[in-house]
Design a protein around this motif. Structure first.
Motif, PDB file in Angstrom:
ATOM      1  N   GLY A  49       0.786  -1.218   0.000  1.00 19.75           N
ATOM      2  CA  GLY A  49       0.000   0.000   0.000  1.00 19.75           C
ATOM      3  C   GLY A  49       0.817   1.265   0.000  1.00 19.75           C
ATOM      4  N   ALA A  50       0.095   2.370   0.171  1.00 16.93           N
ATOM      5  CA  ALA A  50       0.714   3.690   0.203  1.00 16.93           C
ATOM      6  C   ALA A  50      -0.055   4.583   1.164  1.00 16.93           C
ATOM      7  CB  ALA A  50       0.724   4.315  -1.183  1.00 16.93           C
ATOM      8  N   GLN A  51       0.686   5.452   1.816  1.00 19.11           N
ATOM      9  CA  GLN A  51       0.112   6.437   2.733  1.00 19.11           C
ATOM     10  C   GLN A  51       0.306   7.824   2.155  1.00 19.11           C
ATOM     11  OE1 GLN A  51       1.004   6.349   7.062  1.00 19.11           O
ATOM     12  NE2 GLN A  51       1.901   8.351   6.714  1.00 19.11           N
ATOM     13  N   GLN A  52      -0.744   8.602   2.172  1.00 16.92           N
ATOM     14  CA  GLN A  52      -0.665  10.010   1.775  1.00 16.92           C
ATOM     15  C   GLN A  52      -0.291  10.794   3.023  1.00 16.92           C
ATOM     16  OE1 GLN A  52      -1.082  11.421  -1.275  1.00 16.92           O
ATOM     17  NE2 GLN A  52      -0.536  13.364  -0.380  1.00 16.92           N
ATOM     18  N   GLN A  53       0.781  11.545   2.963  1.00 16.72           N
ATOM     19  CA  GLN A  53       1.189  12.319   4.128  1.00 16.72           C
ATOM     20  C   GLN A  53       0.147  13.388   4.434  1.00 16.72           C
ATOM     21  OE1 GLN A  53       3.547  11.344   6.071  1.00 16.72           O
ATOM     22  NE2 GLN A  53       4.157   9.745   4.661  1.00 16.72           N
ATOM     23  N   PRO A  54      -0.184  13.558   5.703  1.00 16.42           N
ATOM     24  CA  PRO A  54      -1.226  14.529   6.052  1.00 16.42           C
ATOM     25  C   PRO A  54      -0.759  15.962   5.879  1.00 16.42           C
ATOM     26  CG  PRO A  54      -0.191  13.684   8.031  1.00 16.42           C
ATOM     27  CD  PRO A  54       0.394  12.918   6.868  1.00 16.42           C
ATOM     28  N   GLY A  55      -1.728  16.825   5.648  1.00 10.93           N
ATOM     29  CA  GLY A  55      -1.431  18.249   5.612  1.00 10.93           C
ATOM     30  C   GLY A  55      -1.253  18.762   7.037  1.00 10.93           C
ATOM     31  N   GLU A  56      -1.098  20.013   7.184  1.00  9.21           N
ATOM     32  CA  GLU A  56      -0.915  20.643   8.489  1.00  9.21           C
ATOM     33  C   GLU A  56      -2.077  20.291   9.418  1.00  9.21           C
ATOM     34  OE1 GLU A  56       1.353  23.004  11.052  1.00  9.21           O
ATOM     35  OE2 GLU A  56       1.803  22.562   8.956  1.00  9.21           O
ATOM     36  N   PRO A  60      -3.212  11.063   8.431  1.00 10.13           N
ATOM     37  CA  PRO A  60      -2.893  10.475   7.128  1.00 10.13           C
ATOM     38  C   PRO A  60      -3.995   9.555   6.586  1.00 10.13           C
ATOM     39  CG  PRO A  60      -1.641   9.387   8.851  1.00 10.13           C
ATOM     40  CD  PRO A  60      -2.352  10.536   9.491  1.00 10.13           C
ATOM     41  N   THR A  61      -4.201   9.612   5.278  1.00  9.91           N
ATOM     42  CA  THR A  61      -5.034   8.646   4.584  1.00  9.91           C
ATOM     43  C   THR A  61      -4.115   7.604   3.967  1.00  9.91           C
ATOM     44  OG1 THR A  61      -5.034   9.944   2.557  1.00  9.91           O
ATOM     45  CG2 THR A  61      -6.862  10.322   4.091  1.00  9.91           C
ATOM     46  N   PHE A  62      -4.672   6.439   3.657  1.00 14.21           N
ATOM     47  CA  PHE A  62      -3.859   5.344   3.119  1.00 14.21           C
ATOM     48  C   PHE A  62      -4.751   4.412   2.323  1.00 14.21           C
ATOM     49  CE2 PHE A  62      -5.422   4.210   7.270  1.00 14.21           C
ATOM     50  CZ  PHE A  62      -5.937   2.939   7.085  1.00 14.21           C
ATOM     51  N   ALA A  63      -4.128   3.569   1.535  1.00 12.99           N
ATOM     52  CA  ALA A  63      -4.816   2.513   0.804  1.00 12.99           C
ATOM     53  C   ALA A  63      -3.868   1.335   0.679  1.00 12.99           C
ATOM     54  CB  ALA A  63      -5.241   3.002  -0.573  1.00 12.99           C
ATOM     55  N   GLN A  81      -8.250   5.978   6.882  1.00 13.59           N
ATOM     56  CA  GLN A  81      -7.565   7.099   7.512  1.00 13.59           C
ATOM     57  C   GLN A  81      -7.183   6.687   8.924  1.00 13.59           C
ATOM     58  OE1 GLN A  81      -9.705  10.812   7.284  1.00 13.59           O
ATOM     59  NE2 GLN A  81      -8.026  11.963   8.159  1.00 13.59           N
ATOM     60  N   CYS A  82      -6.092   7.254   9.421  1.00 11.42           N
ATOM     61  CA  CYS A  82      -5.605   7.002  10.767  1.00 11.42           C
ATOM     62  C   CYS A  82      -5.941   8.202  11.651  1.00 11.42           C
ATOM     63  CB  CYS A  82      -4.095   6.783  10.722  1.00 11.42           C
ATOM     64  SG  CYS A  82      -3.398   6.253  12.291  1.00 11.42           S
ATOM     65  N   THR A  93      -9.559   3.619  10.449  1.00 15.38           N
ATOM     66  CA  THR A  93     -10.895   3.368   9.920  1.00 15.38           C
ATOM     67  C   THR A  93     -10.733   3.059   8.443  1.00 15.38           C
ATOM     68  OG1 THR A  93     -11.322   5.690   9.394  1.00 15.38           O
ATOM     69  CG2 THR A  93     -11.993   4.926  11.577  1.00 15.38           C
ATOM     70  N   THR A  94     -11.426   2.031   7.969  1.00 19.45           N
ATOM     71  CA  THR A  94     -11.287   1.631   6.572  1.00 19.45           C
ATOM     72  C   THR A  94     -12.632   1.226   5.982  1.00 19.45           C
ATOM     73  OG1 THR A  94     -10.868  -0.698   7.087  1.00 19.45           O
ATOM     74  CG2 THR A  94      -8.935   0.739   6.877  1.00 19.45           C
ATOM     75  N   MET A  95     -12.681   1.241   4.679  1.00 16.53           N
ATOM     76  CA  MET A  95     -13.739   0.630   3.880  1.00 16.53           C
ATOM     77  C   MET A  95     -13.017  -0.338   2.952  1.00 16.53           C
ATOM     78  SD  MET A  95     -16.685   1.955   4.720  1.00 16.53           S
ATOM     79  CE  MET A  95     -17.764   1.604   3.355  1.00 16.53           C
ATOM     80  N   TRP A  96     -13.667  -1.422   2.586  1.00 16.72           N
ATOM     81  CA  TRP A  96     -13.013  -2.396   1.726  1.00 16.72           C
ATOM     82  C   TRP A  96     -13.937  -2.849   0.606  1.00 16.72           C
ATOM     83  CZ3 TRP A  96     -15.517  -7.075   1.624  1.00 16.72           C
ATOM     84  CH2 TRP A  96     -16.293  -7.416   2.732  1.00 16.72           C
ATOM     85  N   LEU A  97     -13.304  -3.356  -0.445  1.00 16.96           N
ATOM     86  CA  LEU A  97     -14.000  -3.898  -1.599  1.00 16.96           C
ATOM     87  C   LEU A  97     -13.277  -5.171  -2.009  1.00 16.96           C
ATOM     88  CD1 LEU A  97     -16.251  -3.397  -3.674  1.00 16.96           C
ATOM     89  CD2 LEU A  97     -14.594  -2.092  -4.998  1.00 16.96           C
TER      90      LEU A  97
END
Length: 113
Positions: A49-56, A60-63, A81-82, A93-97
């Motif tokens: 997966g990959a994590q998007q670094q959070p803004g100020e 962080p969000t991730f997939a 998201q964490c 918290t996640t959603m899955w498919l």
């Protein structure tokens, strides 16, 4: 700051182990699920997966995807998201498919959960 790397447990008692998150946000790990139709044994499957670094001031969000190795012909994509509460507890918290393989295009309607 929320740290994705480490060991996580969900409400169904499955475990997810994430290695260190690289500078580019990428990560690898294993998903240990107890939720299978075949048995109640624990099965380990690779995840990537990959994590998007959070803004100020953000979290962080991730997939990530899990390829259910050896016991299922399916792949699951998770997005989430964490969060960290005021006591310092980290929560994902996640959603899955989930996509199962089917034998024909006519059966495609039943391939997603």
């Amino acid at each position: 700051q929320c740290q994705l790397s480490g060991l996580w447990r969900n409400e169904l008692n499955s475990l997810m182990e994430i290695s260190a998150v690289r500078d580019d946000g990428g990560f690898q790990g294993k998903y240990f699920t107890r939720v299978t139709l075949a048995s109640s044994c624990v099965h380990a499957s690779p995840l990537s997966g990959a994590q998007q670094q959070p803004g100020e001031g953000g979290w962080p969000t991730f997939a990530f995807t899990v390829r259910w190795d050896k016991f299922s012909n399916a792949t699951t994509a998770f997005a989430g998201q964490c969060f960290v509460d005021t006591g310092g507890k980290e929560t994902l918290t996640t959603m899955w498919l989930l996509r199962e393989a089917v034998g024909s295009l006519d059966e495609d309607w039943r391939a997603m959960r």
